[in-house]
Design a protein around this motif. Structure first.
Motif, mmCIF file in Angstrom:
data_model
loop_
_atom_site.group_PDB
_atom_site.id
_atom_site.type_symbol
_atom_site.label_atom_id
_atom_site.label_comp_id
_atom_site.label_asym_id
_atom_site.label_seq_id
_atom_site.Cartn_x
_atom_site.Cartn_y
_atom_site.Cartn_z
ATOM 1 N N ASP A 108 30.397 -32.358 -33.611
ATOM 2 C CA ASP A 108 31.256 -33.521 -33.696
ATOM 3 C C ASP A 108 31.588 -33.916 -32.170
ATOM 4 O O ASP A 108 31.991 -33.128 -31.331
ATOM 5 N N LEU A 109 31.278 -35.322 -31.932
ATOM 6 C CA LEU A 109 31.716 -35.824 -30.625
ATOM 7 C C LEU A 109 32.779 -36.724 -31.109
ATOM 8 O O LEU A 109 32.482 -37.579 -31.692
ATOM 9 N N ALA A 110 34.042 -36.701 -30.239
ATOM 10 C CA ALA A 110 35.323 -37.800 -30.569
ATOM 11 C C ALA A 110 34.910 -39.048 -29.892
ATOM 12 O O ALA A 110 34.200 -39.340 -29.033
ATOM 13 N N PRO A 111 35.236 -40.146 -30.454
ATOM 14 C CA PRO A 111 35.131 -41.395 -29.799
ATOM 15 C C PRO A 111 35.842 -41.564 -28.323
ATOM 16 O O PRO A 111 36.853 -40.785 -28.146
ATOM 17 N N GLY A 112 34.819 -41.804 -27.367
ATOM 18 C CA GLY A 112 35.360 -41.942 -26.022
ATOM 19 C C GLY A 112 35.454 -40.541 -25.242
ATOM 20 O O GLY A 112 35.743 -40.461 -23.991
ATOM 21 N N GLU A 113 34.727 -39.505 -25.753
ATOM 22 C CA GLU A 113 34.667 -38.141 -25.435
ATOM 23 C C GLU A 113 33.227 -38.069 -24.370
ATOM 24 O O GLU A 113 32.281 -38.690 -24.690
ATOM 25 N N ALA A 129 17.364 -36.566 -31.827
ATOM 26 C CA ALA A 129 17.810 -36.561 -33.327
ATOM 27 C C ALA A 129 19.101 -37.464 -33.565
ATOM 28 O O ALA A 129 19.210 -38.256 -34.359
ATOM 29 N N VAL A 130 20.048 -37.445 -32.430
ATOM 30 C CA VAL A 130 21.170 -38.218 -32.487
ATOM 31 C C VAL A 130 20.927 -39.650 -32.384
ATOM 32 O O VAL A 130 21.552 -40.429 -32.959
ATOM 33 N N ALA A 131 20.077 -39.996 -31.649
ATOM 34 C CA ALA A 131 19.703 -41.283 -31.406
ATOM 35 C C ALA A 131 18.803 -41.936 -32.354
ATOM 36 O O ALA A 131 18.327 -43.051 -32.612
ATOM 37 N N GLU A 175 15.169 -32.287 -40.149
ATOM 38 C CA GLU A 175 15.519 -31.862 -41.587
ATOM 39 C C GLU A 175 16.952 -31.312 -41.534
ATOM 40 O O GLU A 175 17.718 -31.337 -40.590
ATOM 41 N N GLY A 176 17.407 -30.790 -42.708
ATOM 42 C CA GLY A 176 18.788 -30.184 -42.977
ATOM 43 C C GLY A 176 19.401 -30.868 -44.253
ATOM 44 O O GLY A 176 19.227 -32.049 -44.678
ATOM 45 N N SER A 177 20.320 -29.811 -44.881
ATOM 46 C CA SER A 177 20.878 -30.115 -45.904
ATOM 47 C C SER A 177 22.309 -30.979 -45.774
ATOM 48 O O SER A 177 22.769 -31.547 -46.698
ATOM 49 N N GLY A 178 22.623 -31.129 -44.529
ATOM 50 C CA GLY A 178 23.814 -31.860 -44.103
ATOM 51 C C GLY A 178 23.589 -33.397 -43.663
ATOM 52 O O GLY A 178 22.973 -34.091 -44.412
ATOM 53 N N GLU A 179 24.420 -33.864 -42.757
ATOM 54 C CA GLU A 179 24.506 -35.183 -42.507
ATOM 55 C C GLU A 179 24.386 -35.339 -40.928
ATOM 56 O O GLU A 179 24.351 -34.383 -40.307
ATOM 57 N N LEU A 180 24.183 -36.643 -40.703
ATOM 58 C CA LEU A 180 23.948 -37.131 -39.268
ATOM 59 C C LEU A 180 24.660 -38.407 -39.115
ATOM 60 O O LEU A 180 24.084 -39.532 -39.823
ATOM 61 N N VAL A 181 25.787 -38.631 -38.708
ATOM 62 C CA VAL A 181 26.485 -39.800 -38.533
ATOM 63 C C VAL A 181 26.571 -40.351 -37.149
ATOM 64 O O VAL A 181 27.200 -39.436 -36.455
ATOM 65 N N VAL A 182 26.329 -41.407 -36.859
ATOM 66 C CA VAL A 182 26.284 -41.985 -35.206
ATOM 67 C C VAL A 182 27.083 -43.472 -35.521
ATOM 68 O O VAL A 182 26.863 -44.043 -36.487
ATOM 69 N N PRO A 183 27.269 -43.974 -34.578
ATOM 70 C CA PRO A 183 27.963 -45.424 -34.628
ATOM 71 C C PRO A 183 26.733 -46.161 -34.649
ATOM 72 O O PRO A 183 25.668 -46.118 -34.385
ATOM 73 N N ASP A 196 27.772 -53.158 -24.881
ATOM 74 C CA ASP A 196 29.129 -52.480 -25.264
ATOM 75 C C ASP A 196 28.929 -51.331 -26.175
ATOM 76 O O ASP A 196 29.343 -51.255 -27.285
ATOM 77 N N PRO A 197 28.295 -50.182 -25.773
ATOM 78 C CA PRO A 197 27.957 -49.180 -26.735
ATOM 79 C C PRO A 197 29.011 -48.367 -27.292
ATOM 80 O O PRO A 197 30.331 -48.093 -26.372
#
Length: 269
Positions: free
Chosen positions: A44-49, A67-69, A76-84, A156-157
């Motif tokens: 987990d990365l917090a906003p502005g971190e 992967a994050v990009a 793969e993976g059974s979980g999630e990938l959430v990015v802005p 303005d990322p």
């Protein structure tokens, strides 16, 4: 309590509840043939971190960043990938298009009537005012990386992903770019994930440092130092030693650091 916006009802977040993470991964896996490079990575990365990612060569740092990009469709993976929604990338190579002038490179993909004005402002922020009509080959390596930073920030990322953006620069230029990146970060406050081999760079720039080992995050520390940071600070050396130990590196304490001298003794991993 609920808020009403445009006919929609949205539950209000309790006043002390932290905002949702800018990046969230759960059980992220990446395999190449029969080798798992990423193994159930939770992050987990917090906003502005501002977070730096360290690891030995081949540990999967760039794989995780891709992967994050969402550039790697083999994750793969059974979980999630959430990015802005708004994500910018910066690489070791500035990747400026040689057939476009500097300003046109900076505003590439930017739409709207104010695009060129925003590009000029971004160039001024990185110290390239007046170079908008230059060709990329007319810029030094450091100037090309400044232009690449302008291109990343003009959108303005919410998240800036940087894969060793200073690795190809000489030591003195790299020092100047460190100061510029931190200054721009303080001004724009995106979440940042910086991949680097340079332990001192990680401690100098980031407020949180992760170590990736054998496909998993083996260390996650907060760097509680005021900015700008001095490498002469004993606490800087403590963080440095902790990270080097986690990376399996044993080294004498770094010599006193002079910002005008090359970092010839800085260990890379």
């Amino acid at each position: 309590m609920a808020t009403h916006t445009g006919g929609l009802t949205r539950a209000a977040r309790p006043p002390h509840e932290p905002p949702p993470p800018a990046v969230s991964t759960r059980r992220l896996v990446r395999r190449f043939a029969d080798r798992a490079v990423l193994k159930d990575v939770d992050l987990d990365l917090a906003p502005g971190e501002f977070t730096a990612l360290l690891g030995r060569s081949g540990s999967g740092k760039s794989t995780l960043l891709r992967a994050v990009a969402r550039l790697d469709h083999g994750v793969e993976g059974s979980g999630e990938l959430v990015v802005p929604d708004r994500v910018s990338l910066s690489f070791q190579d500035s990747r400026l298009l040689p057939w476009l002038r500097v300003l046109d490179n900076v505003v590439l993909g930017l739409t709207g009537s104010g695009a060129r004005e925003r590009g000029l402002t971004a160039l001024e922020e990185v110290g390239l005012a007046g170079r908008d009509r230059s060709w990329p080959h007319e810029l030094s390596g450091g100037e090309q990386q400044r232009a690449a930073l302008a291109r990343a920030l003009v959108h303005d990322p919410e998240l800036l992903l940087a894969d060793e953006p200073f690795g190809a620069l000489d030591a003195l230029t790299r020092i100047r770019m460190h100061g510029l990146l931190r200054e721009l970060y303080e001004r724009h406050r995106p979440a940042v994930l910086l991949v680097t081999h340079d332990v001192d760079e990680a401690v100098e720039l980031a407020d949180r440092v992760l170590v990736l080992e054998d496909g998993r995050i083996s260390l996650d520390i907060t760097v509680d130092l005021p900015t700008p940071r001095s490498r002469r600070d004993p606490r800087f050396q403590e963080y440095r030693d902790t990270l080097l130990t986690a990376l399996g590196v044993t080294t004498p304490a770094a010599p006193p650091y002079d910002s005008q001298e090359e970092k010839s003794h800085v260990p890379h991993v």
